[in-house]
Design a protein around this motif. Structure first.
Motif, PDB file in Angstrom:
ATOM      1  N   TRP A  42      42.074  27.028  53.084  1.00 37.03           N
ATOM      2  CA  TRP A  42      42.150  25.580  53.200  1.00 37.03           C
ATOM      3  C   TRP A  42      43.441  25.035  52.580  1.00 37.03           C
ATOM      4  O   TRP A  42      44.148  24.239  53.218  1.00 37.03           O
ATOM      5  CB  TRP A  42      40.903  24.896  52.631  1.00 37.03           C
ATOM      6  CG  TRP A  42      40.839  23.439  53.049  1.00 37.03           C
ATOM      7  CD1 TRP A  42      41.586  22.833  54.035  1.00 37.03           C
ATOM      8  CD2 TRP A  42      40.004  22.418  52.516  1.00 37.03           C
ATOM      9  NE1 TRP A  42      41.260  21.497  54.139  1.00 37.03           N
ATOM     10  CE2 TRP A  42      40.301  21.217  53.217  1.00 37.03           C
ATOM     11  CE3 TRP A  42      39.043  22.411  51.517  1.00 37.03           C
ATOM     12  CZ2 TRP A  42      39.658  20.025  52.938  1.00 37.03           C
ATOM     13  CZ3 TRP A  42      38.390  21.212  51.244  1.00 37.03           C
ATOM     14  CH2 TRP A  42      38.692  20.029  51.945  1.00 37.03           C
ATOM     15  N   TYR A  95      41.510  20.797  60.474  1.00 34.51           N
ATOM     16  CA  TYR A  95      40.595  20.095  59.570  1.00 34.51           C
ATOM     17  C   TYR A  95      41.385  19.178  58.638  1.00 34.51           C
ATOM     18  O   TYR A  95      41.028  18.013  58.431  1.00 34.51           O
ATOM     19  CB  TYR A  95      39.837  21.152  58.767  1.00 34.51           C
ATOM     20  CG  TYR A  95      38.566  20.719  58.076  1.00 34.51           C
ATOM     21  CD1 TYR A  95      37.584  19.989  58.739  1.00 34.51           C
ATOM     22  CD2 TYR A  95      38.324  21.108  56.754  1.00 34.51           C
ATOM     23  CE1 TYR A  95      36.400  19.641  58.099  1.00 34.51           C
ATOM     24  CE2 TYR A  95      37.145  20.769  56.110  1.00 34.51           C
ATOM     25  CZ  TYR A  95      36.183  20.035  56.791  1.00 34.51           C
ATOM     26  OH  TYR A  95      35.005  19.698  56.150  1.00 34.51           O
ATOM     27  N   SER A  96      42.502  19.690  58.097  1.00 34.33           N
ATOM     28  CA  SER A  96      43.333  18.915  57.184  1.00 34.33           C
ATOM     29  C   SER A  96      43.959  17.721  57.897  1.00 34.33           C
ATOM     30  O   SER A  96      44.050  16.622  57.336  1.00 34.33           O
ATOM     31  CB  SER A  96      44.424  19.806  56.587  1.00 34.33           C
ATOM     32  OG  SER A  96      43.860  20.888  55.875  1.00 34.33           O
ATOM     33  N   PHE A 145      41.574  14.952  58.066  1.00 26.65           N
ATOM     34  CA  PHE A 145      41.448  14.261  56.781  1.00 26.65           C
ATOM     35  C   PHE A 145      42.605  13.287  56.560  1.00 26.65           C
ATOM     36  O   PHE A 145      42.455  12.295  55.847  1.00 26.65           O
ATOM     37  CB  PHE A 145      41.389  15.267  55.627  1.00 26.65           C
ATOM     38  CG  PHE A 145      40.007  15.740  55.305  1.00 26.65           C
ATOM     39  CD1 PHE A 145      39.188  15.024  54.455  1.00 26.65           C
ATOM     40  CD2 PHE A 145      39.501  16.894  55.871  1.00 26.65           C
ATOM     41  CE1 PHE A 145      37.899  15.455  54.166  1.00 26.65           C
ATOM     42  CE2 PHE A 145      38.220  17.335  55.590  1.00 26.65           C
ATOM     43  CZ  PHE A 145      37.406  16.608  54.729  1.00 26.65           C
ATOM     44  N   ALA A 204      33.723  17.242  52.296  1.00 27.92           N
ATOM     45  CA  ALA A 204      34.241  18.379  53.052  1.00 27.92           C
ATOM     46  C   ALA A 204      33.294  19.561  52.969  1.00 27.92           C
ATOM     47  O   ALA A 204      32.629  19.779  51.949  1.00 27.92           O
ATOM     48  CB  ALA A 204      35.615  18.784  52.518  1.00 27.92           C
ATOM     49  N   PRO A 225      34.272  23.193  54.189  1.00 28.50           N
ATOM     50  CA  PRO A 225      35.134  24.155  54.875  1.00 28.50           C
ATOM     51  C   PRO A 225      34.443  25.435  55.308  1.00 28.50           C
ATOM     52  O   PRO A 225      34.985  26.172  56.138  1.00 28.50           O
ATOM     53  CB  PRO A 225      36.233  24.436  53.841  1.00 28.50           C
ATOM     54  CG  PRO A 225      35.633  24.076  52.524  1.00 28.50           C
ATOM     55  CD  PRO A 225      34.710  22.938  52.802  1.00 28.50           C
TER      56      PRO A 225
END
Length: 383
Positions: free
Chosen positions: A163, A195-196, A199, A343, A345
């Motif tokens: 991550w 995913y980041s 965000f 979150a 992950p």
């Protein structure tokens, strides 16, 4: 102790090796409870590096502190900690600048900055796909986890590498709210980059790959899957961005990039990004590239060189950032996102196995068998 040991190309074994132990006053000894197989482990597994047989693998590690050296003042026995893959001292000029991936003191190899657990050319440190792990400079390198981590280890172990590395890709690419982002590679790091980006409130996230299970994972978080086996990924990106190109691009594949026909091209994703990203756009590269690859089918890359479309890169006024992730820059803030329920992950995890099952896990993950997106190992047998 039991450990996953590199035996040769596409051969790992679970063997009994000498116990990890405290060697320096600042060391911490960790009983590993959760550790991952990383995509970059596969470069070594496939025999594409000079990793010597007998080395213990594993650089994504989490576990319970069972012993501390006399120089340790912060970390305590009983703490559950996640350990960055970077082995860093915390006091050299690079570490003081936040560049823990390029620590000046922890790699004894002349001319090489930076060290890691169980990794070729990154120092003498054994990895954590084992029952015990020695963590040098433990006060600096151990992230002490909150109490809920005991029940959510498959979330928190992602803080060791993938991550933060995915986040680093978006940082290097300068992703901002509203941006369109194209990510090449839907392996674990590419998925974490997607995913980041979500965000960071990216307006559109596109993920290029050809494995249906991995593209489906990207789609689960609202990313647009782009199958490069069906049509040119560049053409698909240009169509989705109305001919302009993505604002930002992330390279999450590395030097073993393959075309849909199975031929390896170490320059493929980099050149596709130059074509896919708009004029004056930015590119972040976290996929692994190495200084020399004698096993490459590409004559240039045998010497660590690639045929890069630099003329087009220059003409488009693009900017590129690259390199290993400085995990400590991000792991504490990302830890807070997990702890506060923002979150999860572990969404990328497909299999949780006991340590004894690691050889099969490596084999399936290396073949990209359907459904094998991320493999977590539990040396304590809690898988």
């Amino acid at each position: 102790m039991k450990a996953v040991v590199y035996e040769g190309p596409r051969q790992v074994g679970v063997e009994n090796v000498p116990d990890a132990r405290i060697e320096m006053p600042t060391d911490v000894l960790v009983r590993v409870t959760t550790t991952n197989i990383c995509g970059s482990d596969l470069h070594m597994y496939e025999g594409r590096t000079d990793l010597e047989p007998g080395r213990v693998l594993g650089h994504e590690n989490l576990g319970e502190v069972v012993e501390v050296g006399p120089g340790v003042v912060r970390v305590r026995v009983g703490d559950l900690v996640c350990v960055p893959f970077n082995v860093a001292c915390g006091f050299c000029a690079n570490c003081e600048s936040g560049l823990t991936a390029f620590c000046l003191t922890t790699n004894p190899e002349p001319g090489v900055d930076g060290a890691a657990y169980g990794f070729a050319d990154m120092g003498p440190y054994n990895g954590g796909q084992a029952e015990l792990l020695r963590v040098p400079f433990g006060d600096f390198n151990c992230l002490v986890l909150p109490e809920d981590a005991w029940e959510r280890q498959s979330d928190y172990v992602m803080l060791a590498d993938i991550w933060p590395t995915g986040w680093h890709a978006t940082q290097l690419a300068c992703v901002q709210a509203g941006d369109s982002v194209v990510i090449y590679g839907a392996g674990p790091v590419g998925l974490m980059a997607a995913y980041s980006a979500t965000f960071k409130s990216a307006g559109m996230v596109m993920v290029v790959d050809r494995h249906p299970d991995r593209l489906a994972k990207a789609e689960e978080i609202g990313a647009i899957p782009i199958d490069d086996s069906k049509a040119s990924p560049v053409d698909q990106v240009m169509e989705l961005t109305h001919g302009r190109g993505a604002d930002r691009g992330c390279e999450c594949v590395g030097y073993q990039a393959h075309d849909p026909q199975g031929h390896e091209h170490p320059n493929m994703t980099l050149n596709n990004l130059v074509k896919s990203v708009r004029f004056a756009g930015t590119i972040g590269v976290v996929g692994v590239f190495i200084a020399m690859d004698p096993g490459s089918p590409d004559d240039l890359y045998k010497q660590g060189e690639i045929a890069f479309d630099y003329g087009m890169f220059w003409f488009k006024g693009q900017t590129m950032g690259n390199g290993q992730c400085n995990v400590k820059n991000y792991n504490r803030q990302l830890c807070t996102l997990i702890h506060e329920g923002k979150a999860q992950p572990s969404w990328v995890v497909s299999h949780e196995l006991d340590l004894d099952d690691a050889p099969g896990g490596y084999e399936h993950f290396d073949r990209r068998d359907p459904g094998w997106t991320k493999v977590v190992l539990h040396p304590a047998g809690t898988g």
